[in-house]
Design an enzyme around this catalytic site. Sequence first.
Site, mmCIF file in Angstrom:
data_model
loop_
_atom_site.group_PDB
_atom_site.id
_atom_site.type_symbol
_atom_site.label_atom_id
_atom_site.label_comp_id
_atom_site.label_asym_id
_atom_site.label_seq_id
_atom_site.Cartn_x
_atom_site.Cartn_y
_atom_site.Cartn_z
ATOM 1 C CE LYS A 88 -1.052 -0.302 4.922
ATOM 2 N NZ LYS A 88 -0.512 0.940 5.497
ATOM 3 N NE ARG B 176 -1.282 1.283 11.806
ATOM 4 C CZ ARG B 176 0.012 1.445 11.578
ATOM 5 N NH1 ARG B 176 0.857 1.437 12.573
ATOM 6 N NH2 ARG B 176 0.458 1.628 10.360
ATOM 7 N NE ARG C 222 7.952 -7.247 3.574
ATOM 8 C CZ ARG C 222 7.335 -6.366 4.359
ATOM 9 N NH1 ARG C 222 7.625 -6.306 5.636
ATOM 10 N NH2 ARG C 222 6.444 -5.559 3.847
ATOM 11 N NE ARG D 78 12.032 -6.570 8.025
ATOM 12 C CZ ARG D 78 11.147 -5.621 7.770
ATOM 13 N NH1 ARG D 78 11.275 -4.874 6.684
ATOM 14 N NH2 ARG D 78 10.132 -5.414 8.567
ATOM 15 N NE ARG E 68 3.908 -6.336 10.766
ATOM 16 C CZ ARG E 68 4.645 -6.114 9.687
ATOM 17 N NH1 ARG E 68 5.581 -6.957 9.335
ATOM 18 N NH2 ARG E 68 4.425 -5.049 8.954
#
Length: 210
Positions: A14, A89, A123, A156, A167
């Site tokens: 996004k 949020r 990632r 990561r 998350r």
Amino acid sequence: MHKIVILGPPGSGKGTQAEFLSKALNIPTISTGAIFRDHMARKTDLGKEVDAVMRAGKLVDNEIVNKLVQERLAKDDLQVGYILDGYPRKVEQAQFLSEYRDVSYAIYINSRDTIVMKRLAARRHCDKCGAKFNFVTNPPKVESVCDECGGELVIRADSTAEVISERLASYHFFNDPVVKFYKRRGVLVEINGELSIDDVWQEIKNKLSL
Ligand SMILES: [Zn+2]
């Protein structure tokens, strides 16, 4: 005037779409991350408060976030419109925003959890130069080797399966009511976030008639 809120799960791209929109419409993107960093760099009272909260690994209070965004939205360069990324949020933040600003579109880049998890787990970044890669969406030419400097690609610390599912759970808990809020107001524009970056952008342009 385009007053846009952009919503979507982590890893939905996004931020990238917000930048495309910003260029196409010639309006600024406001991200709470950038506002926080600005206040921390200037060492304002709020900046110090945010810094302490983030160091403790906690979410910044609604009250502080609302205040910082409201202050930023009062600036002159936003008279032409704006794109909000990373805010609201929570539904309380959406309600607060609606008390003093309109939202013409809430663009919701949606994606199934299984896809989000796959993307986030893929990632990697370069150990040496920090260049970012993604085995699904942006793979290196040679597996585990950085295209830029030949360094080793590593995962990561925040990309493990456990951290990712935490998350995602937190994202749904806070974000789903925000999506419902904008749907009820008739400004929600849902986009299929499982497509490629270019196709997502195409769908946004079509639905906003750009
Ligand atoms: Zn590198």
